[in-house]
Design an enzyme around this catalytic site. Structure first.
Site, PDB file in Angstrom:
ATOM      1  N   LYS A   6       0.854  -1.191   0.000  1.00 31.11           N
ATOM      2  CA  LYS A   6       0.000   0.000   0.000  1.00 31.11           C
ATOM      3  C   LYS A   6       0.880   1.227   0.000  1.00 31.11           C
ATOM      4  O   LYS A   6       2.022   1.180   0.465  1.00 31.11           O
ATOM      5  CB  LYS A   6      -0.885   0.022   1.251  1.00 31.11           C
ATOM      6  CG  LYS A   6      -2.104   0.915   1.123  1.00 31.11           C
ATOM      7  CD  LYS A   6      -3.258   0.177   0.463  1.00 31.11           C
ATOM      8  CE  LYS A   6      -4.496   1.006   0.317  1.00 31.11           C
ATOM      9  NZ  LYS A   6      -5.656   0.148  -0.008  1.00 31.11           N
ATOM     10  N   GLY A  64     -17.725   8.239  -2.168  1.00 34.16           N
ATOM     11  CA  GLY A  64     -16.636   8.267  -3.150  1.00 34.16           C
ATOM     12  C   GLY A  64     -16.861   7.161  -4.162  1.00 34.16           C
ATOM     13  O   GLY A  64     -18.002   6.742  -4.400  1.00 34.16           O
ATOM     14  N   ASN A  65     -15.783   6.655  -4.735  1.00 30.01           N
ATOM     15  CA  ASN A  65     -15.916   5.623  -5.775  1.00 30.01           C
ATOM     16  C   ASN A  65     -16.689   4.407  -5.277  1.00 30.01           C
ATOM     17  O   ASN A  65     -17.617   3.931  -5.932  1.00 30.01           O
ATOM     18  CB  ASN A  65     -14.526   5.220  -6.285  1.00 30.01           C
ATOM     19  CG  ASN A  65     -14.615   4.071  -7.276  1.00 30.01           C
ATOM     20  OD1 ASN A  65     -14.654   2.905  -6.881  1.00 30.01           O
ATOM     21  ND2 ASN A  65     -14.721   4.377  -8.545  1.00 30.01           N
ATOM     22  N   ALA A  66     -16.326   3.895  -4.107  1.00 31.73           N
ATOM     23  CA  ALA A  66     -16.973   2.679  -3.602  1.00 31.73           C
ATOM     24  C   ALA A  66     -18.417   2.971  -3.192  1.00 31.73           C
ATOM     25  O   ALA A  66     -19.357   2.292  -3.623  1.00 31.73           O
ATOM     26  CB  ALA A  66     -16.178   2.109  -2.431  1.00 31.73           C
ATOM     27  N   GLY A  67     -18.627   3.995  -2.358  1.00 29.61           N
ATOM     28  CA  GLY A  67     -19.953   4.270  -1.807  1.00 29.61           C
ATOM     29  C   GLY A  67     -20.969   4.692  -2.855  1.00 29.61           C
ATOM     30  O   GLY A  67     -22.098   4.194  -2.869  1.00 29.61           O
ATOM     31  N   GLY A  99     -20.212   7.195   3.095  1.00 29.68           N
ATOM     32  CA  GLY A  99     -19.138   7.453   2.131  1.00 29.68           C
ATOM     33  C   GLY A  99     -19.727   7.520   0.739  1.00 29.68           C
ATOM     34  O   GLY A  99     -20.527   6.667   0.357  1.00 29.68           O
TER      35      GLY A  99
HETATM   36  N1  GLU Z   1      -7.268   0.368  -3.093  1.00 36.11           N
HETATM   37  C1  GLU Z   1      -8.060  -0.786  -3.403  1.00 36.11           C
HETATM   38  C2  GLU Z   1      -8.159  -1.693  -2.200  1.00 36.11           C
HETATM   39  O1  GLU Z   1      -8.031  -1.262  -1.071  1.00 36.11           O
HETATM   40  C3  GLU Z   1      -7.623  -1.473  -4.681  1.00 36.11           C
HETATM   41  C4  GLU Z   1      -6.238  -2.006  -4.710  1.00 36.11           C
HETATM   42  C5  GLU Z   1      -5.788  -2.486  -6.074  1.00 36.11           C
HETATM   43  O2  GLU Z   1      -6.569  -2.458  -7.007  1.00 36.11           O
HETATM   44  O3  GLU Z   1      -4.618  -2.867  -6.172  1.00 36.11           O
HETATM   45  O4  GLU Z   1      -8.445  -2.849  -2.321  1.00 36.11           O
END
Ligand code: GLU
Length: 407
Positions: free
Chosen positions: A105, A218-221, A216
């Site tokens: 990360k 954003g993209n996910a929410g 949330g």
């Molecule tokens: N940031 C996203 C996660 O937390 C995606 C990570 C990725 O696609 O490598 O799973």
């Protein structure tokens, strides 16, 4: 609200699974440390001519199953312990969904909303320059996370290409379609969560039409609200970092997206009632979807949670001690490392397409994703039933078995 160090929370989860599953001590001690964690400073020439130094991070947690994989977060509160926790969860997440990737990360301590596009681009390219030695399609493959977009991934892939002459683009995923990105990557996190929900719905004793709350936007929410809404469920409340809106009859998510685009927040949306993020989490609903940041459900508010089921699209939104309370209260949690793994699964598909020079249709992408989510969901369910534990521990056991076997 108590702010817990997310890495302490992650390690509490590891200790818990070690006890339940009687894990080998050496294996656990290996998993308590990342392979490496790097902090860099990134100088950026700002538009007004001044120089600002930003702090950037990459943590490579574990690559037993394949190249380190995981997003880059831009947030004013991002710091090394958060990145470490997120990279630990990525390690397990890739194992849970069964892709040949390890966990990593990255991040930068920054509020990207306060930067111009030029400043954001030079910061993003600066991050890649600092880490170009350790990144690579077969070494470490970043992606988007909170506040990082396809456009930022394109700048980063371009910068890496300039430094290394790599033409595959496979060093980074979540790129724009047309610049090597995969169809379906933008909605993959929410879509994968929906497939997991569908697979587990009966066992979780949820009906066909659920009342849903999403924290949330954003993209996910936002995509979750769209996807669950389209499937006939009622989205009674959503929130963003500025506040939430509630309408027991159901919110029109497309209109709400347009409203947020115009005003910068969901608050004040006509026909709905403004509520705080705290109130939103405590609403009576069938499914609560935390889709923002860590430490959302903690010992401070867990006793007030009225949702029947929680599905974690965010990473680490529930602290380990709050987990215990939810388990005792009989509120099942579909854990992050399953629920949001659709994002990294489609990142893996993007990586494969880049390396093979292929372009898959959106249908191909989701036809591959769905059975992966269903299989992992049912394996996790079986493990948790067998050991009379929660789904998170089931998911941890599945992931750790896979990592251990390879080690
Ligand atoms: N940031 C996203 C996660 O937390 C995606 C990570 C990725 O696609 O490598 O799973």
């Amino acid at each position: 609200m108590s702010m817990q160090n997310p890495f302490i929370n992650a390690m509490a989860q590891l200790d818990k699974v070690a006890k339940i599953n009687n894990l080998d001590k050496e294996f656990v001690s290996k998993l308590r440390q990342p392979d490496r964690e790097i902090i860099v400073s990134i100088p950026v020439r700002m538009d007004d001519g001044s120089l600002r130094i930003f702090e950037g991070y990459r943590v490579e947690y574990n690559n037993t199953l394949g190249p380190y994989k995981g997003g880059i977060r831009y947030h004013p509160n991002t710091e090394i312990n958060e990145v470490k926790a997120l990279s630990f969860w990525m390690t397990l997440k890739c194992a849970v969904i069964g892709i040949p990737m390890g966990g990593g990360k990255g991040g930068i301590t920054v509020d990207p909303k306060l930067l111009s596009s030029t400043e954001l681009e030079s910061l993003s390219r600066g991050w890649v320059r600092k880490f170009s030695d350790i990144l690579g399609p077969y070494k470490d493959v970043p992606a988007p996370d909170v506040n990082t977009t396809a456009e930022i991934m394109a700048w980063m892939a371009d910068e890496y290409g300039k430094i290394t002459s790599d033409k595959t683009g496979a060093v980074i995923t979540g790129k724009p379609v047309g610049k090597g990105g995969s169809l379906g990557r933008d909605t993959a996190t929410a879509q994968g969560g929906f497939y997991a929900f569908e697979a587990l719905k009966k066992d979780l004793k949820l009906g066909e039409k659920c009342k849903i709350v999403v924290q949330g936007f954003g993209n996910a929410g936002a995509n979750a609200a769209l996807i669950w809404g389209k499937a006939g469920h009622t989205i009674i409340a959503v929130s963003d970092s500025k506040g939430g809106v509630f309408d027991p009859k159901g919110l029109d998510i497309l209109k709400l997206l347009a409203f947020k685009e115009k005003t910068g927040s969901v608050s004040g949306f006509s026909g709905s009632k403004d509520i705080t993020n705290e109130e939103l989490l405590e609403l009576d609903c069938d499914l609560l979807i935390p889709a923002a940041l860590e430490n959302t459900i903690t010992p401070d508010n867990v006793d007030n949670i009225k949702a029947k089921v929680i599905l974690e699209l965010a990473n680490g939104p529930i602290t380990s001690s709050a987990d215990e309370v939810l388990f005792k209260k009989g509120i099942p949690v579909v854990p992050d490392i399953l629920a949001n793994s659709g994002g990294v699964a489609v990142s893996y598909f993007e990586w494969v397409q880049n390396l093979k020079g292929e372009h898959w249709t959106e249908k191909e992408v989701f036809d591959k994703l769905r059975p992966m989510m269903e299989l992992s969901a049912s394996e996790i369910l079986n493990k948790s039933k067998k050991l009379k534990t929660d789904l998170r521990m089931g998911a941890f056991i599945l992931a750790l078995d896979r990592i251990k076997a390879k080690m």
